[in-house]
Design a protein around this motif. Structure first.
Motif, PDB file in Angstrom:
ATOM      1  N   CYS A 274     131.197  58.472 -45.138  1.00 13.55           N
ATOM      2  CA  CYS A 274     132.123  59.580 -44.865  1.00 13.55           C
ATOM      3  C   CYS A 274     131.515  60.584 -43.883  1.00 13.55           C
ATOM      4  O   CYS A 274     132.229  61.195 -43.099  1.00 13.55           O
ATOM      5  N   THR A 275     130.183  60.742 -43.950  1.00 12.55           N
ATOM      6  CA  THR A 275     129.560  61.802 -43.143  1.00 12.55           C
ATOM      7  C   THR A 275     129.033  61.278 -41.805  1.00 12.55           C
ATOM      8  O   THR A 275     128.731  62.062 -40.910  1.00 12.55           O
ATOM      9  N   ALA A 276     128.928  59.942 -41.674  1.00 14.75           N
ATOM     10  CA  ALA A 276     128.355  59.368 -40.445  1.00 14.75           C
ATOM     11  C   ALA A 276     129.235  59.672 -39.240  1.00 14.75           C
ATOM     12  O   ALA A 276     130.444  59.897 -39.367  1.00 14.75           O
ATOM     13  N   ALA A 277     128.600  59.654 -38.067  1.00 12.06           N
ATOM     14  CA  ALA A 277     129.355  59.824 -36.807  1.00 12.06           C
ATOM     15  C   ALA A 277     130.286  58.622 -36.640  1.00 12.06           C
ATOM     16  O   ALA A 277     130.007  57.544 -37.176  1.00 12.06           O
ATOM     17  N   PRO A 278     131.389  58.809 -35.904  1.00  9.56           N
ATOM     18  CA  PRO A 278     132.347  57.701 -35.736  1.00  9.56           C
ATOM     19  C   PRO A 278     131.695  56.393 -35.265  1.00  9.56           C
ATOM     20  O   PRO A 278     132.028  55.321 -35.755  1.00  9.56           O
ATOM     21  N   ALA A 279     130.732  56.497 -34.350  1.00  7.38           N
ATOM     22  CA  ALA A 279     130.076  55.278 -33.833  1.00  7.38           C
ATOM     23  C   ALA A 279     129.326  54.547 -34.947  1.00  7.38           C
ATOM     24  O   ALA A 279     129.348  53.318 -35.027  1.00  7.38           O
ATOM     25  N   GLU A 280     128.682  55.331 -35.836  1.00  4.25           N
ATOM     26  CA  GLU A 280     127.945  54.720 -36.955  1.00  4.25           C
ATOM     27  C   GLU A 280     128.905  54.073 -37.954  1.00  4.25           C
ATOM     28  O   GLU A 280     128.643  53.011 -38.494  1.00  4.25           O
ATOM     29  N   GLN A 281     130.017  54.765 -38.199  1.00  2.00           N
ATOM     30  CA  GLN A 281     131.037  54.202 -39.107  1.00  2.00           C
ATOM     31  C   GLN A 281     131.530  52.864 -38.554  1.00  2.00           C
ATOM     32  O   GLN A 281     131.665  51.887 -39.277  1.00  2.00           O
ATOM     33  N   GLU A 282     131.767  52.859 -37.248  1.00  2.00           N
ATOM     34  CA  GLU A 282     132.233  51.651 -36.551  1.00  2.00           C
ATOM     35  C   GLU A 282     131.211  50.526 -36.727  1.00  2.00           C
ATOM     36  O   GLU A 282     131.558  49.414 -37.114  1.00  2.00           O
ATOM     37  N   ALA A 283     129.921  50.845 -36.494  1.00  2.43           N
ATOM     38  CA  ALA A 283     128.859  49.834 -36.613  1.00  2.43           C
ATOM     39  C   ALA A 283     128.767  49.319 -38.046  1.00  2.43           C
ATOM     40  O   ALA A 283     128.611  48.120 -38.285  1.00  2.43           O
TER      41      ALA A 283
END
Length: 549
Positions: free
Chosen positions: A492-501
């Motif tokens: 939930c807190t990760a940056a969008p790019a990290e969520q994507e990865a």
């Protein structure tokens, strides 16, 4: 300096400068008296002798000092085995601060550029030496134009990014060509270069291209073995030869030939394709309708096939070299079969139909992928690639699979925006680089039998072989491990790019556990995952929600 820095990566700039001075002094002595005893040695021997005289070589380099006890060429091979690619003991080049760099360039140009060459060479011990000098020339041009600007630093940052990108590209191309030469041998290497140069110089006579390709092969053999001095010397000679006949080769290289020697070869490499001659006759008559084809083919297959490849390639700059090689290979196999029959002409008369079918298949693959990218965007395109390739090679680690997927997506992004006639050479050419890296890994960390077969069976058919691979039937999925599918509030807190990865890695891990999953099942789970993240990230107790969902 490049050569010494690539062999002695731990040596200081000052330490190497002494060795450089010794060799330059010797060169000047030998110009004056060619017959002096120390002037009869080969260039590589002179360099290695100099290295072997370094005091305390063993203190810094350990076992590498034992190489000095061997005779040439084993001594050189021994030294090459100690080169460290991108070593952690070498810092990347640090350019002087923006407020002093222009003054430094004015006052001590040679030392400033020398430090740049030294830093790049010792960090990239296998990078083509002429390329390093060409990058130094780019750096100097950047200084010349940026020192006139108000914000020197910002100007140099922009130029530095372009120079880094160019260095990466040159290094990749060089490693690729060396890999093909080593893996598939001289005939394939030369055929690949013939197809490409016939496209680039369609007005040049075949005899001239043959001469150039023979020289290019020898230059690569020297360069790939790390024999940079000979390689550089021969490359300069070849460039001078091409420039002495620039109008014979291409109308696009005259400007390159007017540049200083260091910049000339890179400029010729980057020059665009020359225009096709207007009046090239159709090849159908000469190679398909002619009843006497076998009489020309039988005495010397190689000669006949190189003529065919040259004629076909110069007419088709819109094809990839790999496709041109497949066409030549297919035609050669057809003639080998047909020339043994009672009626060869009837047998090879079907060639045009077969040829068109194969070309259309290749073009369709490019179109389907470019359409998919345009319709669904980058993230969905990457997902499609990951699903496809994880099924083909589920043994590859999740991180590596993601890296391969991103590179393949990058090829799509780069090539699909080009005009129709550049899409195919761009995409199949760049995919070949990705496949080559994958195959290099396969050598040290075997993936599976079907990947091994595609990597070593045929250079021209590598890409179609990978495209045609299905799910690896011999693969036994690992037991289900709940830890792999363990989610916490980081989602939930990760940056969008990290969520994507994270989502992409989940997808790969899922297929590794269930390689037979259908597209529908994968979609259901992906949608469920997105809904779960949306729902749980709004709850007070995120962890419990994830556990339940």
């Amino acid at each position: 300096l490049v050569t010494f820095a690539q062999y002695l990566q731990k040596c200081s700039y000052e330490g190497l400068s002494k060795l450089v001075k010794d060799v330059v002094d010797l060169a000047q002595k030998c110009v004056a008296d060619e017959d002096a005893p120390e002037c009869t040695k080969s260039l590589p021997s002179i360099f290695l002798d100099e290295i072997c005289q370094v005091e305390k070589l063993r203190d810094s380099y350990g076992a590498m000092a034992d190489c000095c006890g061997k005779a040439d060429p084993e001594r050189n091979e021994c030294f090459l085995s100690f080169k460290v690619q991108q070593p952690d003991f070498v810092q990347p080049y640090q350019r002087p601060a923006s407020d002093v760099i222009c003054q430094e360039y004015q006052d001590s140009r040679e030392a400033l550029l020398g430090h740049f060459i030294y830093a790049v060479a010792r960090r990239n011990p296998f990078l083509y030496a002429p390329a390093i000098l060409s990058l130094a020339a780019d750096y100097e041009h950047a200084l010349q134009s940026c020192c006139k600007e108000a914000d020197v630093g910002a100007c140099l940052d922009t130029k530095a990014a372009a120079i880094k990108e160019k260095a990466k590209k040159i290094s990749l191309k060089h490693r690729y060509s060396c890999g093909i030469l080593k893996k598939f041998g001289e005939r394939v290497f030369q055929a690949d270069k013939l197809a490409f140069l016939s496209q680039k110089y369609p007005k040049a006579p075949l005899a001239e291209l043959r001469k150039v390709i023979g020289d290019v092969k020898d230059i690569y053999k020297e360069c790939c073995e790390g024999d940079m001095v000979e390689c550089m010397d021969d490359r300069a000679e070849l460039v001078n030869y091409v420039c002495s006949k620039h109008d014979v080769f291409s109308s696009k290289i005259k400007g390159c030939c007017e540049k200083p020697l260091v910049e000339r070869s890179q400029c010729i490499i980057e020059a665009e394709f020359d225009d096709k001659p207007e009046d090239l006759p159709s090849l159908v008559e000469r190679y398909i309708q002619d009843k006497e084809v076998c009489k020309r083919f039988e005495p010397d297959h190689s000669l006949f096939m190189s003529e065919f490849l040259y004629e076909y390639s110069r007419r088709h700059p819109e094809f990839s070299t790999q496709l041109l090689l497949r066409i030549a290979k297919g035609y050669e196999a057809l003639l080998e079969k047909c020339c043994k029959t009672d009626n060869p002409a009837e047998c090879y008369g079907s060639a045009v139909k077969e040829l068109k079918k194969h070309v259309k298949e290749t073009q369709d693959i490019v179109k389907v992928n470019c359409d998919l990218l345009a319709a669904r965007g980058e993230p969905d395109f990457l997902k499609a690639i990951l699903i496809r390739y994880t099924k083909k090679m589920p043994q590859v680690s999740t991180d590596t699979m993601l890296e391969i997927g991103k590179k393949m997506t990058g090829v799509g992004v780069k090539c699909c925006q080009l005009s129709e006639d550049r899409r195919l050479p761009c995409s199949e050419g760049r995919l070949s680089f990705v496949i080559q890296e994958m195959c290099k890994r396969q050598e040290t960390t075997p993936i599976n039998d079907q990947v091994a077969h595609c990597c070593s069976d045929s250079y021209a058919y590598r890409r179609p072989c990978f495209t045609a691979l299905g799910t690896d039937e011999k693969y036994v999925p690992p037991p289900f491990d709940p830890e792999v599918f363990n989610f916490d509030e980081k989602l939930c807190t990760a940056a969008p790019a990290e969520q994507e990865a994270g989502q992409m890695k989940l997808l790969v891990n899922l297929i590794k556990r269930k390689p037979q999953m259908t597209e529908e099942q994968i979609k259901t789970i992906s949608d469920g995952f997105t809904a779960m993240v949306d729902k749980c990230c709004k709850q007070a107790d995120i962890e419990t929600c994830f556990g339940e969902e």
